[in-house]
Motif scaffolding. Structure first.
Motif, PDB file in Angstrom:
ATOM      1  N   LEU A 240       0.825  -1.207   0.000  1.00 52.23           N
ATOM      2  CA  LEU A 240       0.000   0.000   0.000  1.00 52.23           C
ATOM      3  C   LEU A 240       0.860   1.259   0.000  1.00 52.23           C
ATOM      4  O   LEU A 240       0.518   2.269  -0.625  1.00 52.23           O
ATOM      5  N   VAL A 241       1.980   1.199   0.704  1.00 53.77           N
ATOM      6  CA  VAL A 241       2.878   2.357   0.784  1.00 53.77           C
ATOM      7  C   VAL A 241       3.414   2.729  -0.592  1.00 53.77           C
ATOM      8  O   VAL A 241       3.706   3.899  -0.865  1.00 53.77           O
ATOM      9  N   GLU A 242       3.537   1.734  -1.486  1.00 50.27           N
ATOM     10  CA  GLU A 242       4.090   1.978  -2.816  1.00 50.27           C
ATOM     11  C   GLU A 242       3.077   2.586  -3.785  1.00 50.27           C
ATOM     12  O   GLU A 242       3.454   3.057  -4.849  1.00 50.27           O
ATOM     13  N   ARG A 243       1.788   2.565  -3.437  1.00 49.75           N
ATOM     14  CA  ARG A 243       0.772   3.105  -4.324  1.00 49.75           C
ATOM     15  C   ARG A 243       0.806   4.624  -4.341  1.00 49.75           C
ATOM     16  O   ARG A 243       1.126   5.275  -3.351  1.00 49.75           O
ATOM     17  N   GLN A 244       0.462   5.210  -5.481  1.00 50.87           N
ATOM     18  CA  GLN A 244       0.338   6.657  -5.599  1.00 50.87           C
ATOM     19  C   GLN A 244      -0.992   7.082  -4.979  1.00 50.87           C
ATOM     20  O   GLN A 244      -2.059   6.677  -5.445  1.00 50.87           O
ATOM     21  N   SER A 245      -0.931   7.881  -3.925  1.00 49.93           N
ATOM     22  CA  SER A 245      -2.144   8.221  -3.178  1.00 49.93           C
ATOM     23  C   SER A 245      -3.167   8.957  -4.039  1.00 49.93           C
ATOM     24  O   SER A 245      -4.378   8.762  -3.883  1.00 49.93           O
ATOM     25  N   THR A 246      -2.699   9.788  -4.976  1.00 48.98           N
ATOM     26  CA  THR A 246      -3.654  10.514  -5.823  1.00 48.98           C
ATOM     27  C   THR A 246      -4.422   9.561  -6.738  1.00 48.98           C
ATOM     28  O   THR A 246      -5.595   9.791  -7.039  1.00 48.98           O
ATOM     29  N   ASN A 247      -3.763   8.481  -7.166  1.00 45.33           N
ATOM     30  CA  ASN A 247      -4.442   7.503  -8.023  1.00 45.33           C
ATOM     31  C   ASN A 247      -5.487   6.718  -7.233  1.00 45.33           C
ATOM     32  O   ASN A 247      -6.561   6.399  -7.762  1.00 45.33           O
ATOM     33  N   ILE A 248      -5.167   6.389  -5.987  1.00 42.84           N
ATOM     34  CA  ILE A 248      -6.147   5.721  -5.125  1.00 42.84           C
ATOM     35  C   ILE A 248      -7.333   6.651  -4.883  1.00 42.84           C
ATOM     36  O   ILE A 248      -8.489   6.236  -4.917  1.00 42.84           O
ATOM     37  N   TRP A 249      -7.025   7.909  -4.642  1.00 44.90           N
ATOM     38  CA  TRP A 249      -8.074   8.917  -4.431  1.00 44.90           C
ATOM     39  C   TRP A 249      -9.021   8.954  -5.627  1.00 44.90           C
ATOM     40  O   TRP A 249     -10.244   9.008  -5.454  1.00 44.90           O
TER      41      TRP A 249
END
Length: 345
Positions: free
Chosen positions: A210-219
């Motif tokens: 999860l830490v490796e995911r781009q937070s804006t893309n998850i958003w």
């Protein structure tokens, strides 16, 4: 669509274990392909903040289940936009896709690879997208395997909670609070641990991913899913066979039961998995083997015989719904299957 299916040359070996960035009119989509493209296609779609490596790895590391799937299918793992391994942040000027856009992207991916009708396997938000795809493009779906699916619009509580999570993601990124929230979405309390119990290996592995995911893309994906609408009535029109798995500790347990109640019981079955959260593919992948074997029998598919003598699913038999153990309820006639029949488009 960026490229037509007619311009794509499919080589039987070049697609094995290869990730493609498919540029479409609705945006780029990453698709990881495993297996022989000459075989029938199985399309997967993961949940929020996950991709095929974090959502389906447990299922495909389970030898018997993997042999059942890879023996019969070429696997096309579709990632939500920006959820693939090593993805960069999607530019803010790119519009957030609607759930209809995401469902139609699946159709575009099928066109890109020159696929006709496919089998679908989706988890939570991914199950919603593939179900919506099935409703909008019914002729292109042979069967649905759904894990902790949702089919209703978000309740006021879910909508508000998702808004809070989205705002935290937008302003603070993947903080500890967001990680804990997502892990609660995926796993049962037993594997998440607590003050006196250590997190299980699968939870720690998922947290690190999860830490490796781009937070804006998850958003962006959260925004899309939070804007979903109720597709319950559309379920009544589905005529493809549907197999639903849900953990009895899943946050979406009631949603799965609601969905099962809307489907034609002649073509559907519900499997409740004991002591499991929503992400059955990671937490209890062995529980999916026997139900999927019954399910695929209806298509003339089978598991390689060389593994038939090894241990099977540890799932307690009483937890398998009676509907599943009555194949006639799914329109399946059990006969000895000596050869694998091709899936008919």
């Amino acid at each position: 669509m960026g490229e037509s299916s007619g311009s794509v040359s499919v080589d039987a070996f070049s697609f094995a274990g290869k990730e493609h960035i498919v540029k479409l009119s609705r945006g780029a989509v990453a698709v990881a392909v495993f297996g022989d493209p000459e075989k029938p296609a199985l399309v997967t779609y993961p949940d929020v903040a996950l991709n095929y490596a974090s959502c389906f790895q447990g299922l495909f590391l389970c030898p018997e289940t993997a042999s059942l799937l890879l023996h019969n299918f070429c696997i096309y793992h579709i990632s939500p936009p920006g959820h693939e391994l090593g993805a960069a942040s999607i530019p803010p000027e790119v519009p957030v896709p609607s759930v209809n856009d995401l469902a139609d992207q699946v159709a575009d991916v099928l066109d890109y690879f020159g696929l006709g009708s496919v089998m679908c396997l989706g988890v939570m938000a991914g199950a919603y997208i593939l179900t919506l795809f099935s409703i909008r493009h019914s002729s292109r779906v042979l069967g649905l395997i759904l894990v902790s699916p949702i089919c209703r619009a978000p309740s006021w509580t879910e909508w508000f909670y998702s808004k809070v999570v989205s705002n935290l993601l937008y302003f603070y990124g993947m903080c500890g609070l967001i990680e804990d929230s997502l892990l609660q979405r995926y796993f049962s309390k037993e594997v998440r641990g607590g003050t006196d119990v250590t997190e299980s290996d699968i939870v720690r592995a998922c947290r690190s991913l999860l830490v490796e995911r781009q937070s804006t893309n998850i958003w962006r994906f959260l925004q899309s899913i939070n804007g979903r609408y109720d597709i319950s009535e559309g379920l009544r029109r589905l005529r493809c066979r549907t197999l639903i798995f849900v953990g009895d500790s899943s946050l979406y347990y009631s949603d799965a039961l609601h969905m099962a109640s809307k489907l034609d019981r002649r073509y559907s079955a519900l499997v409740e998995v004991q002591a499991c959260g929503s992400l059955v593919t990671e937490e209890q992948p062995h529980a999916m083997l026997i139900p999927m074997e019954y399910f695929f029998m209806g298509y003339g598919l089978y598991r390689p015989s060389q593994l038939s003598g090894s241990p099977r699913s540890p799932l307690s038999p009483p937890r398998i719904s009676p509907e599943l153990l009555s194949p006639e309820s799914m329109g399946i006639k059990l006969k000895p299957i000596k050869t694998r029949a091709s899936l008919q488009v």
